[in-house]
Scaffold this active site. Structure first.
Site, PDB file in Angstrom:
ATOM      1  CG  ASP A  34      -1.975  -0.991   1.210  1.00  0.00           C
ATOM      2  OD1 ASP A  34      -2.011  -1.748   0.212  1.00  0.00           O
ATOM      3  OD2 ASP A  34      -2.772  -1.057   2.169  1.00  0.00           O
ATOM      4  CB  ALA A  35       3.923   2.047   1.939  1.00  0.00           C
ATOM      5  CG  ASP A  38      -0.725   5.251  -0.037  1.00  0.00           C
ATOM      6  OD1 ASP A  38      -1.681   5.151  -0.820  1.00  0.00           O
ATOM      7  OD2 ASP A  38      -0.795   4.955   1.176  1.00  0.00           O
ATOM      8  CB  SER A  83     -36.441  -3.723  -7.741  1.00  0.00           C
ATOM      9  OG  SER A  83     -37.809  -3.762  -8.017  1.00  0.00           O
ATOM     10  CG  LEU A  84     -33.832  -8.633  -8.932  1.00  0.00           C
ATOM     11  CD1 LEU A  84     -32.626  -9.347  -8.370  1.00  0.00           C
ATOM     12  CD2 LEU A  84     -34.148  -9.159 -10.324  1.00  0.00           C
ATOM     13  CD  GLU A 114     -25.345 -11.981 -10.801  1.00  0.00           C
ATOM     14  OE1 GLU A 114     -24.535 -11.079 -10.746  1.00  0.00           O
ATOM     15  OE2 GLU A 114     -26.062 -12.212 -11.792  1.00  0.00           O
ATOM     16  CE  LYS A 116     -31.584  -9.013  -3.761  1.00  0.00           C
ATOM     17  NZ  LYS A 116     -31.182  -7.849  -3.034  1.00  0.00           N
ATOM     18  CG  ASP A 118     -27.843  -6.223   2.406  1.00  0.00           C
ATOM     19  OD1 ASP A 118     -28.613  -5.568   1.693  1.00  0.00           O
ATOM     20  OD2 ASP A 118     -28.052  -6.456   3.605  1.00  0.00           O
ATOM     21  NE  ARG A 137     -34.105   0.179  -8.507  1.00  0.00           N
ATOM     22  CZ  ARG A 137     -35.263   0.335  -7.873  1.00  0.00           C
ATOM     23  NH1 ARG A 137     -35.309   1.022  -6.764  1.00  0.00           N
ATOM     24  NH2 ARG A 137     -36.362  -0.206  -8.332  1.00  0.00           N
ATOM     25  CD  GLU A 189     -26.316  -3.768  -4.677  1.00  0.00           C
ATOM     26  OE1 GLU A 189     -26.671  -3.598  -5.864  1.00  0.00           O
ATOM     27  OE2 GLU A 189     -27.104  -3.807  -3.730  1.00  0.00           O
ATOM     28  CE1 TYR A 241     -26.923  -5.273 -10.772  1.00  0.00           C
ATOM     29  CE2 TYR A 241     -25.752  -5.445  -8.694  1.00  0.00           C
ATOM     30  CZ  TYR A 241     -26.746  -4.864  -9.471  1.00  0.00           C
ATOM     31  OH  TYR A 241     -27.540  -3.895  -8.936  1.00  0.00           O
ATOM     32  CE  LYS A 326     -33.903 -10.057  -0.336  1.00  0.00           C
ATOM     33  NZ  LYS A 326     -35.119  -9.572  -0.015  1.00  0.00           N
ATOM     34  CB  CYS A 420     -39.262 -24.995  42.756  1.00  0.00           C
ATOM     35  SG  CYS A 420     -38.704 -26.042  41.412  1.00  0.00           S
ATOM     36  CB  CYS A 423     -39.358 -29.990  43.754  1.00  0.00           C
ATOM     37  SG  CYS A 423     -38.445 -28.576  44.412  1.00  0.00           S
ATOM     38  CB  CYS A 438     -35.227 -24.852  42.889  1.00  0.00           C
ATOM     39  SG  CYS A 438     -36.035 -26.022  43.968  1.00  0.00           S
ATOM     40  CB  CYS A 443     -34.891 -29.081  42.528  1.00  0.00           C
ATOM     41  SG  CYS A 443     -36.190 -28.800  41.322  1.00  0.00           S
TER      42      CYS A 443
HETATM   43  S1  IVH Z   1     -29.502  -7.929 -10.755  1.00  0.00           S
HETATM   44  C1  IVH Z   1     -33.343  -6.083 -12.483  1.00  0.00           C
HETATM   45  N1  IVH Z   1     -27.558  -8.857  -9.351  1.00  0.00           N
HETATM   46  O1  IVH Z   1     -30.656  -6.305  -5.497  1.00  0.00           O
HETATM   47  C2  IVH Z   1     -32.489  -5.654 -11.376  1.00  0.00           C
HETATM   48  N2  IVH Z   1     -28.981  -7.243  -8.361  1.00  0.00           N
HETATM   49  O2  IVH Z   1     -33.549  -6.686  -5.238  1.00  0.00           O
HETATM   50  C3  IVH Z   1     -31.098  -6.105 -11.639  1.00  0.00           C
HETATM   51  N3  IVH Z   1     -28.368  -6.666  -6.079  1.00  0.00           N
HETATM   52  O3  IVH Z   1     -31.662  -3.370  -7.112  1.00  0.00           O
HETATM   53  C4  IVH Z   1     -30.532  -6.579 -10.439  1.00  0.00           C
HETATM   54  N4  IVH Z   1     -26.610  -7.966  -5.935  1.00  0.00           N
HETATM   55  O4  IVH Z   1     -29.401  -3.408  -5.906  1.00  0.00           O
HETATM   56  C5  IVH Z   1     -28.601  -8.034  -9.383  1.00  0.00           C
HETATM   57  N5  IVH Z   1     -25.765  -9.767  -8.248  1.00  0.00           N
HETATM   58  C6  IVH Z   1     -26.807  -8.943  -8.261  1.00  0.00           C
HETATM   59  C7  IVH Z   1     -27.155  -8.138  -7.144  1.00  0.00           C
HETATM   60  C8  IVH Z   1     -28.263  -7.304  -7.252  1.00  0.00           C
HETATM   61  C9  IVH Z   1     -27.364  -7.073  -5.300  1.00  0.00           C
HETATM   62  C10 IVH Z   1     -29.409  -5.698  -5.652  1.00  0.00           C
HETATM   63  C11 IVH Z   1     -29.633  -4.557  -6.637  1.00  0.00           C
HETATM   64  C12 IVH Z   1     -31.067  -4.635  -7.004  1.00  0.00           C
HETATM   65  C13 IVH Z   1     -31.658  -5.400  -5.871  1.00  0.00           C
HETATM   66  C14 IVH Z   1     -32.899  -6.142  -6.312  1.00  0.00           C
END
Ligand code: IVH
Length: 690
Positions: A34-35, A38, A83-84, A114, A116, A118, A137, A189, A241, A326, A420, A423, A438, A443
């Site tokens: 890292d150094a 930098d 979204s999903l 793949e 997901k 967070d 988004r 993400e 992704y 999930k 108790c 007993c 007790c 007991c």
């Molecule tokens: S595909 C059509 N792939 O999950 C939406 N989403 O619940 C395309 N997320 O809004 C999403 N990892 O923020 C996709 N490998 C992944 C993900 C991912 C996290 C999030 C993303 C999305 C939300 C949907």
């Protein structure tokens, strides 16, 4: 240094810094410390200071935050950021598959699964290869331009170029064209590692600042700060992704490969030719997720073929061709139906909340430990309260919070008992201790011995339940007495140490099976003084000889109540000592309470076989329904038992024959439903004779 010299050096430095960034953040294979990195950045900074006109937006020095913004610019996404839909079980995943297969009936569907992550979804637009706009988004159509903040994230390339060979010639050509003149959009993400999150919170704690709740919100919060120095100090990361631009990619797998070749970090996705492979991947990821440096909340399963994916279209705000599978959540809300005190092996009293069953962490939870009186006071939890429960690691769930706003006024406060519950001895609370105990120091230990006797081979003989597990169950306040064993649910066991979900299921099944028990074994299991195996067998034969119908515990209590002490002692083979002991057992309040509790467990106590005349019906189970013409029901039962058969009160798959007389009841319908063999009286008489 002349300007041309500076230009040359700057170019060299940027290339190397970028290469090192790729090695470090994408491949996780740093070549230099890292150094050292930098130091390269420092030199670049110095030269750029001297020749500011040579600063370009893709220079690594531009990652450090600039001036705070007044507000973010709005950005219209060219393709909506969707979204999903969620699935929480393999069954839900399967119905998704069926749904999409119906819409693409003649297509062979394969998948790409793949992680997901967070985190926080963002879009990155590269114009002529250089990051020109990074946005949130927003509402899916319009987001905010957070480019300044995103530029502080080292795993986001400021310039894309081909780092590794691309999948095909066609794609390579398109990418090259767009890098020189055009646009490429990638999505992914932004997230924060658990380590960075902890570090930030530690620092906040030191400064006396309020702590952040979780890495996801902290990451999102950092990206939405107008002062990009904040994002820069937060050690954020990025995983790509999706490649939105049409580069000729045919599959989702290919999109991941392209992203990687362009210098993005991607996660370890997996091509899966069917849902079984997807589910295996899910299970593997679920097992190993704790080892990941960042939080994930499931997997994303996409139809791999982009053509089919597109054709499946969008419903609401989610594409039909992908789904989030999930992981079960770690928190849930439910209602405290009761609070009951359990007595552990050491005589410690533990209050346990009995809950309205709720799914949490993949199992149904019915209780949570409340630890001690102080904890109840701290939470101010009352019977009837709505609470948040949490499963943290492999322990029985805790109540973390009471939703007091949801109170109706009918909630009941709980008080530790003075006596108790096992007993009846006085309950004490030694000074300075949080735990009530007790006062009878025998007991808990005695109780444990009794439970071990109850489940031993000659008693209930429950496979998979031994002294060690009893210790654990008592320590967790799950088992107080023998009857509690029958109330155990998978959800109670699965969180315990050494209990994988599978063995929890097996044990619950073994307990259920043990409910059908021969009378002699049941009497032995009660642990009546002086009543060993032989005496128990002898006694059960005696009962049989009196032709009393004993099918449950109530019948047994009634049976014993008929005897005076003298009568009992006068029974041949019993004698004064055993007689007294049996008499005492059935006249002890605590024993009767236990028997009552056992009765509620719906045990099926079996009388010893009648004197068997033949073994024609050996192992055959009969159920009688309706009125017979040639004999009473009791006569029919006697005949069946005399031929070695068994009688059951209800129809199940295990039933061999249902004998149907006049005006049969619901058992007849059930037999038809289950496909059990049904015979009428004529046939019944026939099979008895032949
Ligand atoms: S595909 C059509 N792939 O999950 C939406 N989403 O619940 C395309 N997320 O809004 C999403 N990892 O923020 C996709 N490998 C992944 C993900 C991912 C996290 C999030 C993303 C999305 C939300 C949907």
């Amino acid at each position: 240094m002349t300007k041309p010299e500076a230009r040359k050096r700057i170019d060299q430095l940027r290339k190397e810094i970028d290469r090192q960034r790729y090695l470090y953040h994408v491949l996780d294979k740093p070549e230099i410390s890292d150094a050292a990195l930098d130091s390269l950045k420092h030199e670049l900074e110095q030269i750029e200071k001297q020749f500011p006109e040579l600063i370009t937006p893709d220079s690594p020095t531009q990652r450090v935050g600039g001036k705070p913004l007044d507000k973010f610019k709005k950005v219209r996404h060219k393709t909506p950021m969707l979204s999903l839909e969620d699935a929480f079980s393999p069954e839900e995943l399967e119905s998704w598959r069926e749904r999409i297969q119906k819409l693409a009936p003649d297509k062979k569907i394969d998948y790409f699964a793949e992680l997901k992550v967070d985190g926080f979804a963002i879009s990155l637009v590269y114009k002529n290869g250089i990051l020109s706009e990074g946005s949130t988004r927003g509402d899916g159509k319009i987001g905010e331009d957070v480019s300044q903040n995103l530029k502080t994230i080292s795993s986001i390339p400021l310039r894309i170029e081909i780092h590794r060979k691309l999948a095909s010639q066609e794609i390579t050509e398109k990418v090259q064209a767009l890098i020189h003149k055009g646009e490429i959009e990638a999505r992914g993400e932004v997230y924060m590692t658990a380590k960075s999150f902890e570090k930030i919170n530690q620092e906040r704690e030191k400064k006396g600042e309020p702590l952040y709740a979780n890495p996801r919100n902290t990451a999102a919060g950092s990206i939405r700060q107008l002062d990009s120095k904040i994002a820069g100090s937060r050690q954020l990361n990025f995983l790509a992704y999706d490649i939105i631009t049409d580069l000729g990619q045919k599959t989702h797998k290919e999109e991941h490969q392209i992203a990687e070749c362009l210098g993005f970090k991607t996660d370890n996705g997996q091509y899966s030719k069917n849902l079984k492979e997807v589910i295996d991947f899910y299970e593997k990821v679920k097992r190993e997720r704790e080892k990941l440096p960042y939080q994930i909340d499931g997997i994303v399963v996409s139809v791999n073929n982009n053509n089919i994916f597109e054709k499946l279209g969008v419903v609401g705000k989610a594409p039909r061709g992908a789904i989030a599978f999930k992981f079960p959540g770690k928190e849930a809300t439910t209602i405290v139906e009761n609070i009951i005190v359990q007595v552990g092996r050491t005589g410690a009293l533990t209050p346990v909340a009995f809950l309205k069953p709720v799914r949490l962490g993949g199992t149904t939870i019915t209780r949570a430990t409340l630890h001690n009186e102080d904890e109840i006071k701290r939470l101010d939890v009352r019977i009837g309260d709505t609470v948040i429960i949490q499963r943290a690691g492999d322990v029985i769930p805790d109540i973390v919070k009471v939703l007091k706003k949801m109170r109706t006024g009918h909630e009941k406060k709980f008080q530790m008992p003075e006596k108790c519950p096992v007993c009846g001895a006085k309950v004490i609370k030694p000074a300075g201790e949080a735990i009530h105990r007790c006062s009878n120091n025998q007991c808990g230990a005695r109780q444990k011995e009794q439970i071990e006797h109850f489940i031993s081979k000659k008693g209930f003989d429950i496979v998979g339940l031994g002294p060690q597990i009893i210790n654990q169950l008592m320590d967790e306040g799950l088992v107080n007495d023998s009857a509690d064993i029958f109330a155990l649910k998978e959800g109670d066991l699965a969180p315990l140490e050494r209990f994988a979900e599978k063995s929890a299921k097996n044990l619950v099944e073994a307990i259920e099976k043990s409910k059908k028990i021969p009378l002699a074994k049941f009497i032995y299991a009660l642990g009546i003084r002086h009543v060993g195996e032989e005496t128990a067998i002898m006694f059960s034969q005696e009962i049989r000889n009196t032709k009393s119908e004993i099918r449950n515990i109530n019948d047994l209590i009634k049976f014993y109540n008929k005897f005076s002490l003298e009568n009992l002692q006068n029974i041949q083979d019993i004698g004064p000592v055993v007689g007294q002991s049996i008499y005492d057992y059935f006249h002890n309040r605590h024993n009767l309470k236990l028997l009552e509790k056992l009765d509620k467990a719906n045990l099926r106590i079996q009388l010893p076989k009648f004197q068997v005349l033949s073994l024609k019906f050996k192992d055959k189970i009969f159920v009688l329904t309706g009125e017979l013409e040639s004999m009473t029901r009791d006569e029919a039962k006697e005949k069946i038992r005399g031929l070695g058969g068994d009688i059951s009160g209800s129809v199940s798959k295990e039933t061999d024959f249902v004998v149907v007389g006049k005006e049969p009841g619901g058992k007849f319908d059930k037999a038809k439903k289950l496909g059990v063999k049904i015979i009428d009286e004529k046939e019944f008489l026939k099979i008895m004779k032949t």
